[in-house]
Design an enzyme around this catalytic site. Structure first.
Site, PDB file in Angstrom:
ATOM      1  N   SER A 125      37.094 -92.182-104.807  1.00 12.32           N
ATOM      2  CA  SER A 125      35.723 -92.696-104.782  1.00 12.32           C
ATOM      3  C   SER A 125      35.000 -92.572-106.116  1.00 12.32           C
ATOM      4  O   SER A 125      33.872 -93.038-106.249  1.00 12.32           O
ATOM      5  CB  SER A 125      34.920 -91.973-103.695  1.00 12.32           C
ATOM      6  OG  SER A 125      34.815 -90.604-103.984  1.00 12.32           O
ATOM      7  N   LYS A 144      26.924 -87.925 -99.421  1.00 10.98           N
ATOM      8  CA  LYS A 144      26.716 -88.354-100.802  1.00 10.98           C
ATOM      9  C   LYS A 144      25.287 -88.830-101.041  1.00 10.98           C
ATOM     10  O   LYS A 144      24.675 -88.511-102.069  1.00 10.98           O
ATOM     11  CB  LYS A 144      27.719 -89.459-101.149  1.00 10.98           C
ATOM     12  CG  LYS A 144      29.166 -88.975-101.197  1.00 10.98           C
ATOM     13  CD  LYS A 144      30.130 -90.122-101.456  1.00 10.98           C
ATOM     14  CE  LYS A 144      31.567 -89.601-101.523  1.00 10.98           C
ATOM     15  NZ  LYS A 144      32.545 -90.688-101.728  1.00 10.98           N
TER      16      LYS A 144
END
Length: 804
Positions: free
Chosen positions: A680, A723
């Protein structure tokens, strides 16, 4: 009386014997191992082959002296000598006559004595004949009474014609005591010898008669006990027919009544009643009776048809769940769904739920709340470290101390057939030579099979279909796939900072104040102080360490209150260090200014989300790609994919197409002691590289996450909720996420979304449009980024590993 007709004296070696008697006329093998005895045999074999056999008074002595030997013995001739490999000698000797040691003439190296031999007259007298008949009659009776002698022993004696030989034979093979044999061996006259043997036989027969009477008495007592047992059973039957039995009845009747009251299926009831019949026929103290009794007790104590009534009030269940836990929306919704269906469907199989999440998020306590909301009994078993299949299915009754497995033990504890059954730490089971407990759990956790769960001890199908089984695990990948397939997995990702603050205010602080004997007026925690504890002193998904830190503050203030120093204390970020010491962690913060070659990514750690700066510098070289920061294999491949994308789009991005031949690129992710891996960070690294090559700064208030492909596509990633929360906590104003993750944004609290601008992208060009400033720095010089460390928030020690 016949006296010996002659006596001769001679010096011959002496062989000491340990309880082995050799009478005249007998051939006996002897095993000789003592050094003196071997020398005596050698000396005798080398001369006349005659040797004096004398028995020891104490057979335990290894080196007997002359005074340790009997004076009377046998003079024997050595027929054969065989030497063994171990140094011992095997000799076959034949008794010739009785001998009497007059005196010893030599002690070393072997014994040698002056021996007087005696021989008897072979003639017989009427008196001796009468003694022979008497002794034969006694011997016949003795053989019949004794169970140790075979009938053939009588024939070996009848063939002896000499009275003296008869007495010797009976003494050698019949008399049990060494003293009696030595006595007979020392008697030379035949009449006296026969009389001695007759006396000894009479005494032995009296002892045998006494032993027989004792055995008969013991047998009669045993028969009496058995007779009393059967009579008692007959009395019970008679009393039952007359209706005079006590209401309580016997143990077997109690078991029979309990089995009939259980309402078992007919085949199971017949099996249980057969065990009751077996117990009834057994004596009470037989070991097998204890096994059957324990088995029946287990059958009668299990809740075959006992069931608690569910509380189907949805409003009450919601209130209870909210009282015990803050957040956990998915889990609470699943319980309310189950209650709603239970109202519509009366007979419903219990669900198999699996709570997967990091430690301390409330998986175990949530199961207790579910049981309280449903008004069901609660049972918990821990499967951590279990490696024996018998822990689940039990032991067979053939084993000593056998018991049912933990499943049936838990059902017995619950006392109902529909409890909430918590199986804790299902991911920490193991297996060895005793079986695989995870495979044994398949039957328990399969809704199509657990209605007929069979335990090895019980060997009767038990219905577990009404049980609400809840399992907990920290990770799902260590659970065997067949087991995981039978469970409905609910992931509990961990609490956000906002949720932790609410949990602390509503649950943890009041609980710790109560446990430490404090009142709300004594100690007050401000919201900022709680946030400081969360950010600077704990790094976890759950709230266990948060509760410990709050308890530590309570302890130190309790000490001050007891001393009378203070009556009201308010905990603020300013005085928090006084109680908890230097902050142990730091939280990531966004850059204060835009910089070239520095992009801000977001990552998921074991304790939630965190921001992760990516630094890139370009140097003159030969096109090497340098990656540092303890990066995993997947993360390295993402960086290489990003470089390949930039090379393919160099002309569009305004980059020299030959940069990969002239310049080295160094990508570094700070805090290099922490392992990092995952795809990611792909767009973050690519953005930082483009910034370094073009000289365009990356906006300091933009964070990003997403996987990059060679064509520049942005693929979805996991952990979006954590996140986004980390980006908001770091002061970021905008966040870039893959367009395919739009659905995951719904899990983010609305308060956080209102403070952030979320950009959904599906190509790298869109990422660069959002993240890069249009202004290019002069000379494409990479500005030195300011430190990511906050000097007021510690050194960063103890920061957990990241997984993007």
């Amino acid at each position: 009386m016949f006296e010996p007709v002659s006596k001769t004296k001679r010096e011959i070696p002496v062989l000491p014997l340990r309880g082995a008697f050799v009478f005249p006329g007998m051939i006996v093998p002897l095993q000789v191992g003592r050094e003196k005895s071997v020398l005596a045999l050698d000396e005798a074999a080398g001369s006349e082959r005659l040797i004096m056999l004398a028995n020891q008074r104490d057979i335990s002595k290894d080196q007997p002296l002359p005074e340790d030997l009997h004076d009377d013995g046998s003079v024997a001739v050595i027929r054969q000598i065989t030497r063994e490999s171990n140094g011992s000698v095997r000799a076959v000797v034949e008794g010739l006559s009785r001998g009497h040691i007059v005196g010893y003439v030599q002690r070393e190296p072997y014994l040698r004595a002056l021996v007087e031999e005696s021989s008897e007259d072979p003639e017989q007298s009427p008196e001796n004949e009468a003694l022979v008949r008497s002794i034969m009659h006694q011997y016949e009776q003795f053989v019949r009474m004794s169970k140790k002698l075979p009938p053939e022993a009588l024939a070996s004696v009848v063939t002896n014609e000499s009275p003296g030989r008869l007495a010797d034979t009976i003494a050698a093979y019949l008399l049990p005591k060494h003293e009696d044999k030595q006595r007979v061996l020392g008697i030379v006259p035949v009449k006296a010898r026969l009389e001695a043997v007759t006396e000894i036989l009479a005494r032995e027969m009296e002892l045998m008669e006494l032993e027989k009477r004792i055995n008969v008495r013991v047998r009669k007592q045993m028969e009496k006990s058995q007779k009393e047992y059967y009579l008692r059973e007959q009395i019970k039957a008679i009393q039952k027919e007359l209706g005079d039995r006590d209401e309580k009845g016997t143990e077997s009747e109690q078991f029979r009544n309990q089995v009939l009251a259980l309402g078992l299926p007919k085949d199971l009831e017949e099996k249980a009643l057969r065990e009751v019949d077996r117990l009834e026929k057994m004596p009470p103290m037989v070991a097998e009776a204890v096994v059957v009794r324990n088995y029946l007790e287990w059958i009668c104590s299990l809740p075959w048809n006992v069931e608690t009534k569910d509380r189907l009030d949805i409003q009450t269940a919601e209130r209870i769940l909210d009282e015990d836990h803050y957040g956990l929306t998915k889990v609470k919704e699943r319980i309310i769904e189950y209650l709603s269906i239970r109202q519509l469907v009366k007979q419903m199989k219990g669900p198999i739920l699996c709570f997967v999440g990091p430690p301390g998020v409330g998986k175990t306590s949530l199961a207790k709340s579910i049981a309280r909301a449903l008004d069901r009994k609660f049972v918990r078993i821990s499967l951590g470290g279990v490696r024996d299949e018998a822990e689940i299915r039990g032991h067979r009754r053939t084993y000593v101390g056998a018991l049912p497995g933990r499943i049936l033990q838990g059902m017995r504890t619950a006392g109902s057939k529909n409890p909430v059954f918590l199986m804790d730490e299902v991911d920490k089971m193991s297996y060895d030579f005793r079986g695989d407990p995870a495979s044994a759990l398949l039957e328990v956790l399969d809704p199509e099979q657990n209605s007929t769960f069979s335990d090895h001890y019980l060997e009767m199908p038990f219905d577990l279909s009404r049980v609400m089984v809840i399992t907990t695990a920290n990770t799902a990948h260590t659970i065997p796939r067949p087991l995981l397939d039978r469970m409905e997995v609910i992931y509990i990702s961990g609490y956000t900072e906002e949720e932790k603050v609410k949990i602390a205010q509503k649950f943890l602080v009041p609980k710790q104040l109560k446990e430490h004997g404090l009142e709300a007026g004594h100690l007050e925690f401000s919201e900022r102080a709680i946030r400081s504890i969360i950010g600077l002193y704990t790094r976890e998904s759950g709230v266990r360490n948060l509760e410990r830190e709050i308890a530590s503050v309570c302890r130190k203030n309790a000490r001050d209150i007891v001393r009378g120093e203070r009556k009201h204390i308010k905990i603020t970020p300013g005085n928090l260090g006084k109680y908890l010491g230097v902050p142990r962690f730091r939280t990531g913060v966004a850059e204060k200014e835009s910089a070239v070659g520095v992009a801000l990514g977001v990552a998921v750690t074991d304790v939630g989300g965190d921001v992760m700066p990516v630094e890139v510098t370009v140097m003159k070289g030969k096109g090497s790609l340098i990656l540092t920061g303890k990066l995993g294999e997947v993360m390295r491949e993402s960086a290489q994919a990003g470089i390949s994308y930039i090379r393919s789009r160099a002309d569009v991005l305004g980059i020299d197409e030959a940069f990969h031949e002239k310049e080295d690129i160094h990508i570094h992710i700070p805090e290099g002691g922490i392992p990092k891996d995952g795809p990611s960070a792909g767009i973050t690294m690519a953005t930082a590289v483009v910034s370094a090559l073009t000289g365009r700064p990356v906006r300091h208030d933009v964070a990003m996450t997403g996987e990059i492909t060679l064509r520049g596509r942005v693929l979805p990633v996991g952990g979006i909720k954590e996140k986004v929360l980390a980006a908001h906590r770091a002061g970021v104003k905008s966040i870039v996420v893959p367009a395919d993750n739009r659905k995951d944004i719904e899990e983010v609290p609305a308060k956080v979304l209102r403070a952030l601008r979320v950009s959904y992208v599906d190509h790298m060009d869109q990422v660069l449009d959002v993240a890069l400033d249009d202004e290019m720095e002069a000379g494409k010089e990479l500005s030195v980024p300011p430190s990511f460390a906050n000097p007021e928030q510690g050194t960063g020690a103890g920061k957990p590993a990241t997984n993007h």
